[in-house]
Design a protein around this motif. Structure first.
Motif, mmCIF file in Angstrom:
data_model
loop_
_atom_site.group_PDB
_atom_site.id
_atom_site.type_symbol
_atom_site.label_atom_id
_atom_site.label_comp_id
_atom_site.label_asym_id
_atom_site.label_seq_id
_atom_site.Cartn_x
_atom_site.Cartn_y
_atom_site.Cartn_z
ATOM 1 N N SER A 118 85.187 -8.150 31.680
ATOM 2 C CA SER A 118 85.591 -9.175 31.171
ATOM 3 C C SER A 118 85.695 -9.901 29.929
ATOM 4 O O SER A 118 84.842 -9.549 29.694
ATOM 5 C CB SER A 118 85.318 -10.335 31.956
ATOM 6 N N SER A 227 94.511 -24.260 35.706
ATOM 7 C CA SER A 227 94.299 -23.452 35.832
ATOM 8 C C SER A 227 93.300 -23.048 33.908
ATOM 9 O O SER A 227 92.442 -22.190 33.811
ATOM 10 C CB SER A 227 95.565 -22.913 35.065
ATOM 11 N N VAL A 231 89.154 -20.943 33.612
ATOM 12 C CA VAL A 231 88.192 -20.482 32.632
ATOM 13 C C VAL A 231 87.286 -20.351 31.873
ATOM 14 O O VAL A 231 86.556 -19.781 31.446
ATOM 15 C CB VAL A 231 90.063 -20.479 31.423
ATOM 16 N N ILE A 249 100.767 -17.681 39.919
ATOM 17 C CA ILE A 249 100.252 -17.959 38.206
ATOM 18 C C ILE A 249 98.973 -17.853 38.719
ATOM 19 O O ILE A 249 98.548 -16.865 37.630
ATOM 20 C CB ILE A 249 101.051 -18.826 37.739
ATOM 21 N N LEU A 250 98.192 -18.719 39.635
ATOM 22 C CA LEU A 250 97.243 -18.499 39.174
ATOM 23 C C LEU A 250 96.440 -17.310 39.637
ATOM 24 O O LEU A 250 95.091 -17.577 39.329
ATOM 25 C CB LEU A 250 96.383 -20.365 39.781
ATOM 26 N N ASP A 252 96.598 -14.824 39.218
ATOM 27 C CA ASP A 252 97.095 -13.400 37.623
ATOM 28 C C ASP A 252 96.019 -13.988 37.165
ATOM 29 O O ASP A 252 95.343 -13.011 36.458
ATOM 30 C CB ASP A 252 98.075 -13.014 37.325
ATOM 31 N N THR A 253 96.033 -15.215 37.225
ATOM 32 C CA THR A 253 94.740 -15.334 36.069
ATOM 33 C C THR A 253 93.322 -15.276 36.331
ATOM 34 O O THR A 253 92.448 -14.923 35.805
ATOM 35 C CB THR A 253 94.727 -16.796 35.451
ATOM 36 N N ALA A 254 93.211 -15.823 37.652
ATOM 37 C CA ALA A 254 91.849 -15.786 39.158
ATOM 38 C C ALA A 254 91.707 -13.615 37.956
ATOM 39 O O ALA A 254 90.619 -13.026 37.878
ATOM 40 C CB ALA A 254 91.747 -16.002 39.408
ATOM 41 N N MET A 256 92.572 -11.265 36.024
ATOM 42 C CA MET A 256 92.070 -11.382 35.338
ATOM 43 C C MET A 256 91.145 -11.386 34.296
ATOM 44 O O MET A 256 90.681 -11.076 33.583
ATOM 45 C CB MET A 256 93.375 -11.422 33.739
ATOM 46 N N LEU A 257 90.007 -12.347 34.440
ATOM 47 C CA LEU A 257 88.952 -12.939 34.516
ATOM 48 C C LEU A 257 87.738 -11.560 35.250
ATOM 49 O O LEU A 257 86.998 -12.132 34.036
ATOM 50 C CB LEU A 257 88.401 -14.488 35.778
#
Ligand code: NAD
Length: 358
Positions: A118, A227, A231, A249-250, A252-254, A256-257
């Motif tokens: 990560s 969001s 992070v 959106i969320l 994909d953020t999650a 990528m974490l």
């Protein structure tokens, strides 16, 4: 009881990673008393090559009659010049809509062994285990009217409609609360109720449905804050439920974490709990045929299938523990390897099967 599972390998690395997941299903049958009938069918570019359509009638009929569907991935550069209706992705979208898969479950799990993958500090993400429940068939991506129109001034204007009927909110709420019952019993509903009327209704319905699940703790968060919190301190979340666009959106953020796209499974469920299970990644044409793809996202999709559609949570746990065991042994495919040492797709699948046997 014998479960009928439709297996759709698809394109690119799809057939390679699905082969490893099938080995896991075979092992469950041989060693753990699981009974299933697996039936293969073509989808995406492979189906187009075979029959001229990315979602042939026979594939659709099989998926409709199955208890669950396992999919590899679809797409590839050779299909990009096809007309839109014949592109591989249309096969997948068609299947999602034909099966009425309105609830998309996207876990973001970071095995402690991979914490260094990560971009966030290991203490923030190590052991992370969040489930994002995204409404998949409604909201602004489907709302009408939509289009681009010319104004009297001569300027053009683009417009879309964000709309949710109560029954659509109710069913995604039930889906999220049911998922939470199988986890840590916490649901955070993400909305924009300070600005959007749709969100006001969303929040009201979430609160109403929560009364049917007294053991689950419901909280609310505005999407902008969510969001940031994802992070800042993602481990505060168990299940997050949200509308189609926010979830897009969320999630994909999650994902990528965790830093490792080859590790993440997903599920898309209908109102009866029947579902389609697939890794979140695509067909990775750049590595197709090289025996280097990571099959773990697909193998973990089988675990989700057992938990959410086939009512076999103990077998799901066994698969997840086996994946953890092979990571403990230091096995890594190229995408999650620290240095030059890595194992092949087939080696990784074999290692999970060996761990399952113990
Ligand atoms: P991708 O996810 O296929 O690949 C992105 C990068 O991640 C590539 O470098 C790839 O090698 C790597 N990667 C992906 N999965 C991996 C795995 N299991 N092991 C190791 N490395 C892995 O995304 P893309 O390159 O943007 O898209 C390729 C094709 O896949 C396109 O045709 C796209 O439309 C399609 N696609 C399909 C799905 C789906 O079937 N659900 C989802 C996304 C993209």
């Amino acid at each position: 009881m014998t479960h009928k599972i439709a297996i759709l390998p698809g394109d690119g690395i799809g057939p390679e990673i699905v082969d490893e997941a099938v080995k896991v299903l075979d092992c469950l049958q041989q060693e753990h008393g699981f009974k299933a009938e697996l039936e293969m069918a073509a989808i995406g570019g492979a189906a187009y090559d075979e029959s001229g359509h990315p979602l042939p009638e026979t594939t659709l009929a099989l998926c409709k009659s199955a208890d669950a569907v396992l999919l590899g991935a679809v797409g590839g550069p050779q299909y990009e010049s096809l007309e839109r209706e014949l592109r591989p992705e249309r096969g997948l979208l068609g299947l999602r809509s034909e099966l009425e898969l309105f609830s998309n479950l996207r876990p973001a799990i970071l095995y402690p062994q991979l914490a260094s993958a990560s971009s966030l500090k290991p203490e923030i993400v190590s052991g992370l285990d969040i489930m994002i429940v995204r409404e998949l068939t409604g909201g602004i991506y489907f709302g009408k009217p939509r289009g681009i129109r010319s104004l009297e001034s001569g300027e053009r204007e683009g417009y879309n409609t964000l709309v949710y009927a109560e029954h659509e909110i109710e069913r995604i709420a039930h889906s999220a609360f049911s998922v939470a019952m199988k986890r840590n019993k916490k649901v955070c509903s993400v909305d924009k109720a300070n600005v959007l009327e749709v969100s006001e209704l969303w929040r009201e319905v979430m609160i109403r449905v929560s009364k049917d699940y007294p053991d689950v703790e419901l909280s609310h968060m505005y999407v902008d804050n969510a969001s940031m919190q994802l992070v800042k301190w993602p481990k505060q979340f168990d299940v997050m439920v949200t509308k189609n666009m926010f979830g897009d959106i969320l999630s994909d953020t999650a994902a990528m974490l965790t830093g490792s796209i080859g590790m993440l499974p997903s599920a898309s469920l209908d109102k009866t709990g029947k579902g389609m299970y697939e890794p979140i990644h695509g067909s990775a044409p750049d590595i197709a045929g090289t025996n280097t793809a990571n099959p773990l996202a697909t193998i973990l999709s089988v675990a989700m299938m057992l938990r959410y559609s086939l009512n076999a949570p103990e077998l799901a746990n066994k698969i997840e523990q086996s994946v953890s065991k092979v990571l403990d042994q230091g096995l890594r495919t190229q995408d999650i390897a620290d240095g030059d040492e890595y194992v092949t797709t087939v080696d990784m699948g074999d290692a999970v099967v060996a761990a399952l046997k113990n």
